[in-house]
Design a protein around this motif. Sequence first.
Motif, short mmCIF file in Angstrom:
data_model
loop_
_atom_site.label_atom_id
_atom_site.label_comp_id
_atom_site.label_asym_id
_atom_site.label_seq_id
_atom_site.Cartn_x
_atom_site.Cartn_y
_atom_site.Cartn_z
N LEU A 1 -17.06 -32.09 21.30
CA LEU A 1 -16.83 -31.05 22.35
C LEU A 1 -16.88 -29.56 22.30
CD1 LEU A 1 -14.49 -33.10 25.28
CD2 LEU A 1 -17.08 -33.17 24.70
N THR A 2 -16.62 -29.10 20.80
CA THR A 2 -16.32 -27.82 21.07
C THR A 2 -18.11 -26.94 21.23
OG1 THR A 2 -16.09 -27.76 18.69
CG2 THR A 2 -14.65 -27.99 19.73
N LYS A 3 -18.85 -28.32 20.53
CA LYS A 3 -20.47 -27.81 20.67
C LYS A 3 -21.77 -28.54 21.82
CE LYS A 3 -20.85 -26.17 16.30
NZ LYS A 3 -21.64 -23.79 15.96
N VAL A 4 -20.73 -29.19 22.27
CA VAL A 4 -20.81 -29.65 23.13
C VAL A 4 -20.60 -29.22 24.97
CG1 VAL A 4 -21.76 -32.66 24.78
CG2 VAL A 4 -21.52 -32.61 22.07
N LEU A 5 -19.70 -29.19 25.44
CA LEU A 5 -19.07 -29.10 26.03
C LEU A 5 -18.96 -27.34 26.34
CD1 LEU A 5 -17.76 -29.48 29.18
CD2 LEU A 5 -15.87 -30.08 27.90
N ARG B 1 -17.24 -19.03 23.76
CA ARG B 1 -16.14 -18.63 22.28
C ARG B 1 -14.72 -18.75 23.33
NH1 ARG B 1 -16.77 -16.32 18.08
NH2 ARG B 1 -18.70 -17.61 17.61
N ALA B 2 -14.54 -18.49 24.39
CA ALA B 2 -13.16 -18.73 25.47
C ALA B 2 -12.94 -19.50 24.97
CB ALA B 2 -13.38 -18.27 26.56
N GLU B 3 -14.06 -20.58 26.14
CA GLU B 3 -13.86 -22.41 26.77
C GLU B 3 -13.65 -22.96 24.94
OE1 GLU B 3 -17.33 -23.31 28.70
OE2 GLU B 3 -16.21 -22.46 30.67
N LYS B 4 -14.81 -22.82 23.61
CA LYS B 4 -13.55 -23.34 22.65
C LYS B 4 -12.90 -23.11 21.98
CE LYS B 4 -18.71 -22.32 20.36
NZ LYS B 4 -19.90 -22.02 19.71
N GLY C 1 -8.90 -29.47 9.19
CA GLY C 1 -7.23 -29.23 8.82
C GLY C 1 -7.61 -27.27 8.19
N VAL C 2 -8.15 -26.93 7.82
CA VAL C 2 -8.17 -25.85 6.82
C VAL C 2 -8.60 -25.03 7.73
CG1 VAL C 2 -9.67 -23.99 5.42
CG2 VAL C 2 -8.40 -26.40 4.27
N ALA C 3 -10.47 -25.86 9.11
CA ALA C 3 -10.70 -24.91 10.06
C ALA C 3 -9.87 -24.40 11.02
CB ALA C 3 -11.80 -25.74 10.22
N PHE C 4 -9.13 -25.27 11.68
CA PHE C 4 -8.17 -25.09 12.75
C PHE C 4 -7.38 -24.17 12.33
CE2 PHE C 4 -8.52 -29.80 13.97
CZ PHE C 4 -9.34 -29.31 15.79
N GLU C 5 -6.10 -23.89 10.94
CA GLU C 5 -5.60 -22.68 10.59
C GLU C 5 -6.70 -21.26 10.63
OE1 GLU C 5 -2.86 -22.94 10.51
OE2 GLU C 5 -2.65 -25.59 10.86
N TYR C 6 -7.67 -21.90 10.12
CA TYR C 6 -8.69 -20.50 9.21
C TYR C 6 -9.16 -19.91 9.74
CZ TYR C 6 -6.50 -20.27 4.89
OH TYR C 6 -5.47 -20.82 3.47
N PRO D 1 -11.32 -11.67 12.43
CA PRO D 1 -12.08 -11.03 14.18
C PRO D 1 -13.56 -11.26 13.59
CG PRO D 1 -11.43 -9.03 13.63
CD PRO D 1 -10.15 -10.58 11.93
N GLU D 2 -14.33 -11.43 12.82
CA GLU D 2 -15.91 -11.21 12.79
C GLU D 2 -16.26 -13.06 13.15
OE1 GLU D 2 -13.38 -10.95 9.68
OE2 GLU D 2 -14.55 -9.21 9.06
N GLU D 3 -17.73 -12.60 14.28
CA GLU D 3 -17.98 -13.63 14.72
C GLU D 3 -18.05 -14.94 14.12
OE1 GLU D 3 -21.58 -14.79 18.30
OE2 GLU D 3 -20.93 -12.54 17.64
N HIS D 4 -19.34 -14.17 12.91
CA HIS D 4 -19.70 -14.72 11.70
C HIS D 4 -18.91 -16.00 11.54
CE1 HIS D 4 -19.00 -11.80 8.92
NE2 HIS D 4 -18.77 -13.08 7.97
N TRP D 5 -17.50 -15.20 10.70
CA TRP D 5 -16.98 -16.47 9.95
C TRP D 5 -15.89 -16.90 11.59
CZ3 TRP D 5 -13.00 -16.41 5.98
CH2 TRP D 5 -12.04 -16.65 6.00
N GLN D 6 -15.81 -16.49 12.47
CA GLN D 6 -15.10 -18.30 13.12
C GLN D 6 -16.34 -18.85 13.99
OE1 GLN D 6 -13.47 -16.03 16.43
NE2 GLN D 6 -11.98 -14.78 15.79
N ARG D 7 -17.45 -18.93 13.81
CA ARG D 7 -18.68 -19.13 14.16
C ARG D 7 -18.80 -20.49 12.86
NH1 ARG D 7 -22.32 -16.17 14.73
NH2 ARG D 7 -22.93 -16.30 12.66
N ASN D 8 -18.42 -20.57 11.63
CA ASN D 8 -18.14 -21.24 10.64
C ASN D 8 -17.99 -22.07 10.49
OD1 ASN D 8 -20.96 -20.26 9.36
ND2 ASN D 8 -20.26 -18.43 8.38
N TRP D 9 -16.45 -21.47 10.70
CA TRP D 9 -14.88 -22.57 10.73
C TRP D 9 -15.11 -23.12 12.45
CZ3 TRP D 9 -12.80 -23.31 7.29
CH2 TRP D 9 -12.66 -23.21 6.14
N GLU D 10 -15.88 -23.10 13.34
CA GLU D 10 -16.69 -23.56 14.98
C GLU D 10 -17.76 -24.85 13.72
OE1 GLU D 10 -17.44 -20.74 17.78
OE2 GLU D 10 -15.43 -20.24 17.45
#
Length: 333
Positions: A31-35, A39-42, A97-102, A107-116
């Motif tokens: 749902l992180t990609k569907v709903l 960024r806040a809702e994710k 599991g790594v994505a949840f933790e890292y 704070p960079e947007e591309h870093w968080q987007r890749n883990w999402e």
Amino acid sequence: MELHDLWFVLIAVLWTGYFFLEGFDFGVGVLTKVLARNRAEKRVLINTIGPVWDGNEVWLLSAGGATFAAFPEWYATMFSGFYLPLLMILVCLIVRGVAFEYRAKRPEEHWQRNWEHAIFWASLLPAFLWGVAFGNIVRGVKIDSGMEYVGNLGDLLNPYALLGGLVTLTLFTFHGTVFAGLKTTGEIRYRARKLALGLGAVTALLAAGFLVWTQIDKGDAKSLVALLVAVAALLLALVATARGREGWAFALSGVTIAATVAMFFLTLFPNVMPSSLNEQWNLTVSNASSSPYTLKIMTWCTCIAAPLVMLYQGWTYWVFRKRIGTQHIADAH
């Protein structure tokens, strides 16, 4: 009841617990990609499962460990024959599991987007592959007289198993959507309810086709009862969702998962892994099990440890039971 029969039932219970609990957090990951629309809702969706996702995976470890100890021949044949799909699931669980933790470590947007992206794909693929794996177990695979799998990857990608994968993917995503509606507040809650209605209808069609196929091919009177319970619970979950009764909808979607798993195991028993080459080469609860002494020791250990684990996990869900929304995200505005 013989001890090997008891452990067959206990393993079914462990898989039911795993799919019930991990099913909704797989669904939330999708749902992180569907709903989610921003960024806040994710972050809201991820936070709904943040305190519990790792505890949910304990059920998988328990199911795998119990299979290894109680039915070593089943474990050896299944994990060698399904090596590539199970390896893919393992890699996805590690990456997830790594994505949840890292994800929030920088704070960079591309870093968080890749883990999402990683959370989405590492949730979607296992949800699909578990259905493929169990579809093949129920259907039967190429096992020879030495209890060894002699097929190839292409044999596992048959229409029945692929339909099973679509059923688990849509069912887990529906389960996660209902959970998101139960755990969130504000606009995202109402969008989750709307999405659950459409997704639930698709899930009902796929699940009905798959379960009826299973019943015709492998079923008996007991599995028919499980089929009817699964379909009825899913339809009632849709009714509860339409009425805004998220708690009932979540419980009923869980009943659908439990009844589906029950049907799988009812169609298997007394086999644990049928052979499509010769019925005499089936792995059964008797020829694939450990010694009675081993099963006895396992039973006593389980009686002591299982209640403690369940109490602790129940307490975790109680502590983190409140709804959350974008207003709880510090930098959402």
